[in-house]
Design a protein around this motif. Structure first.
Motif, PDB file in Angstrom:
ATOM      1  N   ASP A  16       0.824  -1.211   0.000  1.00  0.00           N
ATOM      2  CA  ASP A  16       0.000   0.000   0.000  1.00  0.00           C
ATOM      3  C   ASP A  16       0.857   1.259   0.000  1.00  0.00           C
ATOM      4  O   ASP A  16       1.902   1.306   0.656  1.00  0.00           O
ATOM      5  N   GLU A  17       0.393   2.273  -0.692  1.00  0.00           N
ATOM      6  CA  GLU A  17       1.078   3.569  -0.652  1.00  0.00           C
ATOM      7  C   GLU A  17       0.549   4.343   0.559  1.00  0.00           C
ATOM      8  O   GLU A  17      -0.225   5.287   0.446  1.00  0.00           O
ATOM      9  N   ASP A  18       0.992   3.921   1.716  1.00  0.00           N
ATOM     10  CA  ASP A  18       0.523   4.482   2.984  1.00  0.00           C
ATOM     11  C   ASP A  18       1.733   4.823   3.837  1.00  0.00           C
ATOM     12  O   ASP A  18       2.416   3.929   4.345  1.00  0.00           O
ATOM     13  N   TYR A  19       2.003   6.112   3.994  1.00  0.00           N
ATOM     14  CA  TYR A  19       3.212   6.557   4.702  1.00  0.00           C
ATOM     15  C   TYR A  19       2.960   6.918   6.160  1.00  0.00           C
ATOM     16  O   TYR A  19       3.906   7.247   6.888  1.00  0.00           O
ATOM     17  N   LEU A  20       1.710   6.913   6.591  1.00  0.00           N
ATOM     18  CA  LEU A  20       1.416   7.270   7.982  1.00  0.00           C
ATOM     19  C   LEU A  20       1.709   6.071   8.881  1.00  0.00           C
ATOM     20  O   LEU A  20       1.062   5.030   8.766  1.00  0.00           O
ATOM     21  N   VAL A  21       2.673   6.224   9.768  1.00  0.00           N
ATOM     22  CA  VAL A  21       3.117   5.097  10.582  1.00  0.00           C
ATOM     23  C   VAL A  21       2.959   5.399  12.071  1.00  0.00           C
ATOM     24  O   VAL A  21       2.882   6.561  12.486  1.00  0.00           O
ATOM     25  N   THR A  22       2.955   4.333  12.837  1.00  0.00           N
ATOM     26  CA  THR A  22       2.940   4.413  14.297  1.00  0.00           C
ATOM     27  C   THR A  22       4.095   3.579  14.828  1.00  0.00           C
ATOM     28  O   THR A  22       4.229   2.413  14.466  1.00  0.00           O
ATOM     29  N   VAL A  23       4.912   4.190  15.657  1.00  0.00           N
ATOM     30  CA  VAL A  23       6.104   3.533  16.207  1.00  0.00           C
ATOM     31  C   VAL A  23       6.096   3.699  17.717  1.00  0.00           C
ATOM     32  O   VAL A  23       5.767   4.777  18.234  1.00  0.00           O
ATOM     33  N   LYS A  24       6.481   2.645  18.431  1.00  0.00           N
ATOM     34  CA  LYS A  24       6.625   2.741  19.877  1.00  0.00           C
ATOM     35  C   LYS A  24       8.104   2.680  20.231  1.00  0.00           C
ATOM     36  O   LYS A  24       8.822   1.775  19.800  1.00  0.00           O
ATOM     37  N   GLU A  25       8.555   3.658  21.017  1.00  0.00           N
ATOM     38  CA  GLU A  25       9.955   3.687  21.434  1.00  0.00           C
ATOM     39  C   GLU A  25      10.055   4.382  22.785  1.00  0.00           C
ATOM     40  O   GLU A  25       9.446   5.431  23.007  1.00  0.00           O
ATOM     41  N   ASN A  26      10.810   3.795  23.696  1.00  0.00           N
ATOM     42  CA  ASN A  26      11.024   4.351  25.034  1.00  0.00           C
ATOM     43  C   ASN A  26       9.711   4.707  25.729  1.00  0.00           C
ATOM     44  O   ASN A  26       9.547   5.800  26.302  1.00  0.00           O
ATOM     45  N   ASN A  27       8.766   3.765  25.634  1.00  0.00           N
ATOM     46  CA  ASN A  27       7.457   3.898  26.295  1.00  0.00           C
ATOM     47  C   ASN A  27       6.645   5.080  25.789  1.00  0.00           C
ATOM     48  O   ASN A  27       5.779   5.597  26.506  1.00  0.00           O
ATOM     49  N   CYS A  28       6.931   5.519  24.579  1.00  0.00           N
ATOM     50  CA  CYS A  28       6.162   6.596  23.958  1.00  0.00           C
ATOM     51  C   CYS A  28       5.670   6.134  22.586  1.00  0.00           C
ATOM     52  O   CYS A  28       6.290   5.301  21.934  1.00  0.00           O
ATOM     53  N   ILE A  29       4.536   6.706  22.166  1.00  0.00           N
ATOM     54  CA  ILE A  29       3.979   6.427  20.855  1.00  0.00           C
ATOM     55  C   ILE A  29       4.302   7.599  19.934  1.00  0.00           C
ATOM     56  O   ILE A  29       4.064   8.759  20.277  1.00  0.00           O
ATOM     57  N   PHE A  30       4.848   7.285  18.751  1.00  0.00           N
ATOM     58  CA  PHE A  30       5.156   8.318  17.771  1.00  0.00           C
ATOM     59  C   PHE A  30       4.365   8.037  16.496  1.00  0.00           C
ATOM     60  O   PHE A  30       4.411   6.925  15.968  1.00  0.00           O
ATOM     61  N   GLU A  31       3.668   9.047  16.026  1.00  0.00           N
ATOM     62  CA  GLU A  31       2.938   8.963  14.762  1.00  0.00           C
ATOM     63  C   GLU A  31       3.493  10.039  13.836  1.00  0.00           C
ATOM     64  O   GLU A  31       3.738  11.174  14.251  1.00  0.00           O
ATOM     65  N   PHE A  32       3.666   9.687  12.551  1.00  0.00           N
ATOM     66  CA  PHE A  32       4.208  10.661  11.599  1.00  0.00           C
ATOM     67  C   PHE A  32       4.062  10.140  10.175  1.00  0.00           C
ATOM     68  O   PHE A  32       3.797   8.953   9.951  1.00  0.00           O
ATOM     69  N   ASP A  33       4.261  11.050   9.235  1.00  0.00           N
ATOM     70  CA  ASP A  33       4.285  10.708   7.816  1.00  0.00           C
ATOM     71  C   ASP A  33       5.733  10.457   7.438  1.00  0.00           C
ATOM     72  O   ASP A  33       6.533  11.382   7.344  1.00  0.00           O
ATOM     73  N   PHE A  34       6.070   9.194   7.210  1.00  0.00           N
ATOM     74  CA  PHE A  34       7.461   8.807   6.986  1.00  0.00           C
ATOM     75  C   PHE A  34       8.042   9.422   5.718  1.00  0.00           C
ATOM     76  O   PHE A  34       9.261   9.549   5.588  1.00  0.00           O
TER      77      PHE A  34
END
Length: 442
Positions: free
Chosen positions: A206-224
């Protein structure tokens, strides 16, 4: 060829030490054809009864045939032995290939060479791991896809030139084989614009760049596709965050979407986060809300690094000196822009020109600046880069030089930790620039 003929042929081939359990006849495939990955292989096995299966499988575990969607322990059609254990044909071609200690253990449980047999098994595309497929398909004696980065549902590749024509097949195999992957992109190694994001091509999924990443007990959402994120820096983020204590202050000069800033604010540090990229700034604030950061501990800016240092950082230090409410404040400054960050160090030298604040200055400031060191001695190269940028010998202020990761042959990402003292900030000493060799023209 009938089954019997295949068995005889395979027994002869299986004694060769270079037998490889990978698909055959697919070298050079550029359009994925899953049916061509069928392969009949004679697999060694040990017949066991249901009663002593649990003991036997423990002894044989090191020899298990491990493939995707394949159980090494299966039912077996035999009046006495209802189960069998499939062994790896790359390791076991005859009973004697099993180590003596394991054979002794098996014998004590009623298993001997009479329990050893083989069976022709048809393996399909579903049984092969992606690395086995790449080894079978991609050009021999060339670098293949051995590692990759995954950001949320996106797998990010940096394919070499000789693999570009295989990119659609590579991408589809990864989508098929990596359960958490929905998108595969091929990106340039070169960050070719001000905002540190890459040009990229979706090669599968899919051409879907919106991602969700978990790091250091935090949630990060962004357009890669519009911001910078490197999952290989997770451990480095952890190292720096471990140095921050509640009540400390963090100035994150090139903060991106917040991998330093957001966890620091969550740990009750006061954070001043800055990034020039408006998309990074947007997602930084989004992530602050997403992680329920206390707004009194978090301020964000969309400035050039120079302006952030000359205004936000400088104003904070002057206000601190004027108020002088807290003694011995510890301030951390992260500068994670390895291609350019060193160039911004010169803005700290003589930053505060009003000497009336000198006696009131008692805070400890630690700067973590990242750079790329190209050459045989990255430690020395990184130190020289610091001195050249500031224009003086900073040796006594350099606390540590740490090799963060290898980027490419003879190119390391380094972190230099500097103590930013009043001598530097107020430029109280007269420094001689580092010695340079005199160039004499012929």
């Amino acid at each position: 060829m009938n089954v019997l003929g295949f068995r005889v042929f395979f027994r002869k081939m299986s004694t060769l030490k270079n037998f490889s359990l990978i698909p055959v006849g697919v070298r050079g495939m550029k359009v994925l054809d899953r049916m061509k990955f069928l392969r009949n292989i004679e697999i060694p096995l040990i017949k066991v009864s249901v009663e002593n299966l649990s003991k036997i499988r423990q002894h044989c575990k090191q020899y298990f045939l491990k493939l995707d969607n394949f159980k090494p322990v299966q039912d077996f059609e035999d009046e006495k032995f209802k189960k069998c254990i499939y062994l790896n044909p790359e390791t076991i071609t005859q009973w004697g290939d099993i180590s003596e200690s394991v054979r002794d253990a098996l014998f004590s449980n009623g298993i001997d060479e009479n329990n050893y047999s083989t069976k022709v098994v048809q393996l399909t595309y579903e049984n092969w791991r992606f690395d086995a497929i790449f080894k079978a398909v991609l050009p021999e004696n060339e670098e293949i896809v051995s590692s990759f980065s995954q950001i949320g549902h996106i797998i990010h590749l940096n394919l070499r030139e000789h693999l570009i024509e295989y990119r659609q097949l590579i991408g589809q195999v990864l989508v098929d084989k990596i359960k958490t992957c929905r998108t595969v992109v091929n990106k340039s190694n070169i960050i070719d614009n001000t905002y540190r994001n890459f040009s990229m091509e979706v090669i599968a999924g899919d051409e879907d760049y919106l991602v969700t990443v978990k790091e250091n007990n935090c949630i990060f959402e962004f357009d890669f596709s519009k911001v910078y994120w490197n999952p290989r820096l997770c451990r480095e983020h952890e190292r720096i965050l471990a140095l921050l204590k509640p009540g400390d202050v963090l100035f994150d000069v090139f903060c991106g979407v917040g991998p330093f800033s957001i966890p620091a604010a969550k740990r009750k540090c006061t954070v001043y986060a800055n990034d020039l990229n408006p998309d990074s700034f947007k997602w930084l604030n989004h992530n602050a809300k997403k992680n329920k950061i206390i707004l009194s501990l978090f301020k964000s800016y969309n400035l050039d690094g120079k302006d952030f240092i000359y205004n936000i950082f400088k104003d904070y230090l002057i206000e601190y000196c004027n108020q002088n409410k807290q003694k011995g404040l510890k301030i951390h400054v992260t500068m994670n822009l390895p291609a350019m960050a060193v160039q911004f160090l010169k803005y700290f030298k003589g930053l505060i020109d009003d000497k009336q604040h000198l006696d009131k200055f008692d805070c400890e400031i630690i700067v973590y600046v990242y750079c790329f060191a190209v050459g045989d001695d990255p430690d020395s190269i990184a130190r020289t880069m610091i001195n050249d940028s500031i224009g003086c010998d900073m040796s006594k202020y350099i606390m540590d030089v740490f090799d963060v990761r290898n980027v490419s042959p003879k190119k390391e990402m380094m972190r230099v930790t500097i103590k930013l003292t009043k001598e530097v900030l107020f430029d109280t000493n007269i420094y001689e620039p580092p010695n340079k060799k005199l160039c004499v023209n012929d």
